[in-house]
Design a protein around this motif. Structure first.
Motif, mmCIF file in Angstrom:
data_model
loop_
_atom_site.group_PDB
_atom_site.id
_atom_site.type_symbol
_atom_site.label_atom_id
_atom_site.label_comp_id
_atom_site.label_asym_id
_atom_site.label_seq_id
_atom_site.Cartn_x
_atom_site.Cartn_y
_atom_site.Cartn_z
ATOM 1 N N THR A 240 29.971 11.445 30.915
ATOM 2 C CA THR A 240 29.232 10.208 31.194
ATOM 3 C C THR A 240 28.938 10.036 32.677
ATOM 4 O O THR A 240 28.122 9.205 33.041
ATOM 5 C CB THR A 240 29.994 8.968 30.683
ATOM 6 O OG1 THR A 240 31.150 8.754 31.493
ATOM 7 C CG2 THR A 240 30.387 9.106 29.230
ATOM 8 N N TYR B 14 31.983 9.540 22.185
ATOM 9 C CA TYR B 14 31.077 10.518 22.808
ATOM 10 C C TYR B 14 30.071 11.118 21.831
ATOM 11 O O TYR B 14 29.445 12.132 22.132
ATOM 12 C CB TYR B 14 31.916 11.615 23.484
ATOM 13 C CG TYR B 14 32.915 11.013 24.442
ATOM 14 C CD1 TYR B 14 32.487 10.333 25.578
ATOM 15 C CD2 TYR B 14 34.277 11.076 24.179
ATOM 16 C CE1 TYR B 14 33.405 9.731 26.429
ATOM 17 C CE2 TYR B 14 35.196 10.489 25.036
ATOM 18 C CZ TYR B 14 34.748 9.813 26.154
ATOM 19 O OH TYR B 14 35.654 9.221 26.997
ATOM 20 N N ARG C 62 27.159 10.315 21.230
ATOM 21 C CA ARG C 62 25.798 10.372 21.782
ATOM 22 C C ARG C 62 25.507 11.692 22.500
ATOM 23 O O ARG C 62 24.363 12.010 22.783
ATOM 24 C CB ARG C 62 25.541 9.199 22.706
ATOM 25 C CG ARG C 62 26.378 9.246 23.965
ATOM 26 C CD ARG C 62 26.190 8.024 24.782
ATOM 27 N NE ARG C 62 25.312 8.332 25.894
ATOM 28 C CZ ARG C 62 25.136 7.554 26.916
ATOM 29 N NH1 ARG C 62 25.725 6.398 26.966
ATOM 30 N NH2 ARG C 62 24.359 7.909 27.913
ATOM 31 N N TYR C 63 26.542 12.455 22.811
ATOM 32 C CA TYR C 63 26.361 13.702 23.548
ATOM 33 C C TYR C 63 26.365 14.942 22.661
ATOM 34 O O TYR C 63 26.367 16.057 23.178
ATOM 35 C CB TYR C 63 27.449 13.843 24.623
ATOM 36 C CG TYR C 63 27.381 12.732 25.643
ATOM 37 C CD1 TYR C 63 26.337 12.674 26.560
ATOM 38 C CD2 TYR C 63 28.341 11.739 25.653
ATOM 39 C CE1 TYR C 63 26.260 11.639 27.479
ATOM 40 C CE2 TYR C 63 28.276 10.696 26.577
ATOM 41 C CZ TYR C 63 27.228 10.656 27.487
ATOM 42 O OH TYR C 63 27.148 9.630 28.395
ATOM 43 N N LYS D 148 23.356 15.581 15.774
ATOM 44 C CA LYS D 148 23.586 14.861 14.529
ATOM 45 C C LYS D 148 24.506 15.644 13.591
ATOM 46 O O LYS D 148 25.374 15.064 12.940
ATOM 47 C CB LYS D 148 22.231 14.605 13.866
ATOM 48 C CG LYS D 148 22.265 13.904 12.552
ATOM 49 C CD LYS D 148 20.829 13.688 12.061
ATOM 50 C CE LYS D 148 20.787 13.017 10.729
ATOM 51 N NZ LYS D 148 19.413 12.705 10.319
ATOM 52 N N ARG E 89 28.083 15.078 14.595
ATOM 53 C CA ARG E 89 28.506 13.709 14.259
ATOM 54 C C ARG E 89 28.802 13.601 12.765
ATOM 55 O O ARG E 89 29.837 13.044 12.365
ATOM 56 C CB ARG E 89 27.433 12.704 14.667
ATOM 57 C CG ARG E 89 27.214 12.648 16.168
ATOM 58 C CD ARG E 89 26.298 11.497 16.568
ATOM 59 N NE ARG E 89 25.007 11.517 15.912
ATOM 60 C CZ ARG E 89 23.856 11.839 16.497
ATOM 61 N NH1 ARG E 89 23.836 12.182 17.768
ATOM 62 N NH2 ARG E 89 22.740 11.811 15.835
ATOM 63 N N GLU F 147 18.449 11.465 17.913
ATOM 64 C CA GLU F 147 18.761 10.115 18.367
ATOM 65 C C GLU F 147 20.067 10.068 19.155
ATOM 66 O O GLU F 147 21.057 10.675 18.771
ATOM 67 C CB GLU F 147 18.885 9.186 17.164
ATOM 68 C CG GLU F 147 19.262 7.765 17.548
ATOM 69 C CD GLU F 147 19.570 6.922 16.330
ATOM 70 O OE1 GLU F 147 20.744 6.584 16.153
ATOM 71 O OE2 GLU F 147 18.637 6.662 15.567
ATOM 72 N N ALA F 148 20.034 9.381 20.254
ATOM 73 C CA ALA F 148 21.211 9.092 21.071
ATOM 74 C C ALA F 148 21.857 10.325 21.669
ATOM 75 O O ALA F 148 23.013 10.293 22.026
ATOM 76 C CB ALA F 148 22.248 8.307 20.267
ATOM 77 N N GLN F 149 21.145 11.410 21.787
ATOM 78 C CA GLN F 149 21.712 12.579 22.471
ATOM 79 C C GLN F 149 21.467 12.436 23.950
ATOM 80 O O GLN F 149 20.422 11.976 24.364
ATOM 81 C CB GLN F 149 21.047 13.870 21.972
ATOM 82 C CG GLN F 149 21.836 14.557 20.895
ATOM 83 C CD GLN F 149 21.253 15.900 20.609
ATOM 84 O OE1 GLN F 149 20.354 16.025 19.822
ATOM 85 N NE2 GLN F 149 21.755 16.903 21.276
ATOM 86 N N GLY F 150 22.469 12.839 24.723
ATOM 87 C CA GLY F 150 22.320 12.739 26.180
ATOM 88 C C GLY F 150 22.387 14.082 26.813
ATOM 89 O O GLY F 150 22.743 15.061 26.302
#
Length: 185
Positions: A12, A102, A104-105, A108, A111, A182-185
């Motif tokens: 982050t 975590y 978002r990193y 899919k 997750r 979505e929401a990957q950083g």
């Protein structure tokens, strides 16, 4: 577990050790990480090349502030730890909560795999509690008052487990319906 947390938190942004200790307290863990655990971990990760140590201006105590950042090797190690299947042990729920922070990193697929593994863990816990409850009812150990309270405790665990199962199923459905990136950083 702490390695995953440290790498995830550095994913982050750059942090100093004290901040890592403070963040761990805020992600819902009841376990604090001691300096005697954290700093040797950070030293090992630095030696391995997973994180980079940068010294900044001196603090009031006259010592330079140590700032840690994630390296490319650390990003790869973080991704591997996130993709690692959940073990079914006393720390499963804690590791799951750390991974969720975590999500978002990671892709899919990672997750969903983690959520599905946690769902399986919860189902196993539900079966364990139900089996123990059946044995307790059949054996009727004494004293009765203790048996009754133990059955109430098991009832509580079943209700909490049902709520967890419902939440994880809903989260799986939400992630499945989301955009793959979505929401990957």
């Amino acid at each position: 577990m702490y390695e995953l947390f440290a790498l995830g938190e550095l994913r982050t942004g750059d942090k100093h050790g004290y901040m890592l200790q403070e963040v761990l307290k805020r992600i819902g863990t009841v376990r604090a990480i001691s300096s005697g655990t954290l700093y040797p971990l950070l030293s090992r990760l630095t030696d391995e090349g997973s994180i980079h140590l940068r010294l900044e201006e001196e603090t009031e105590g006259g010592r330079p502030k140590k700032i840690y950042s994630l390296t490319e090797s650390g990003r790869e190690r973080f991704a591997a730890l996130m993709a690692k299947p959940l073990a079914h042990n006393a720390e499963t729920a804690l590791v799951f909560r750390i991974k969720m922070v975590y999500f978002r990193y990671v892709p899919k697929t990672v997750r969903l795999a983690c959520l599905t593994q946690y769902l399986d863990y919860l189902r196993g816990q539900r079966e364990y509690v139900s089996r123990f409850e059946r044995q307790l009812i059949a054996a009727q150990p004494e004293p009765e008052i203790q048996r009754i309270q133990l059955l109430r405790t098991l009832d509580h665990r079943k209700h909490m487990g049902a709520a967890d199962l419902d939440w994880v199923r809903a989260e799986i459905a939400r992630v499945e319906a989301s955009d793959p990136d979505e929401a990957q950083g």
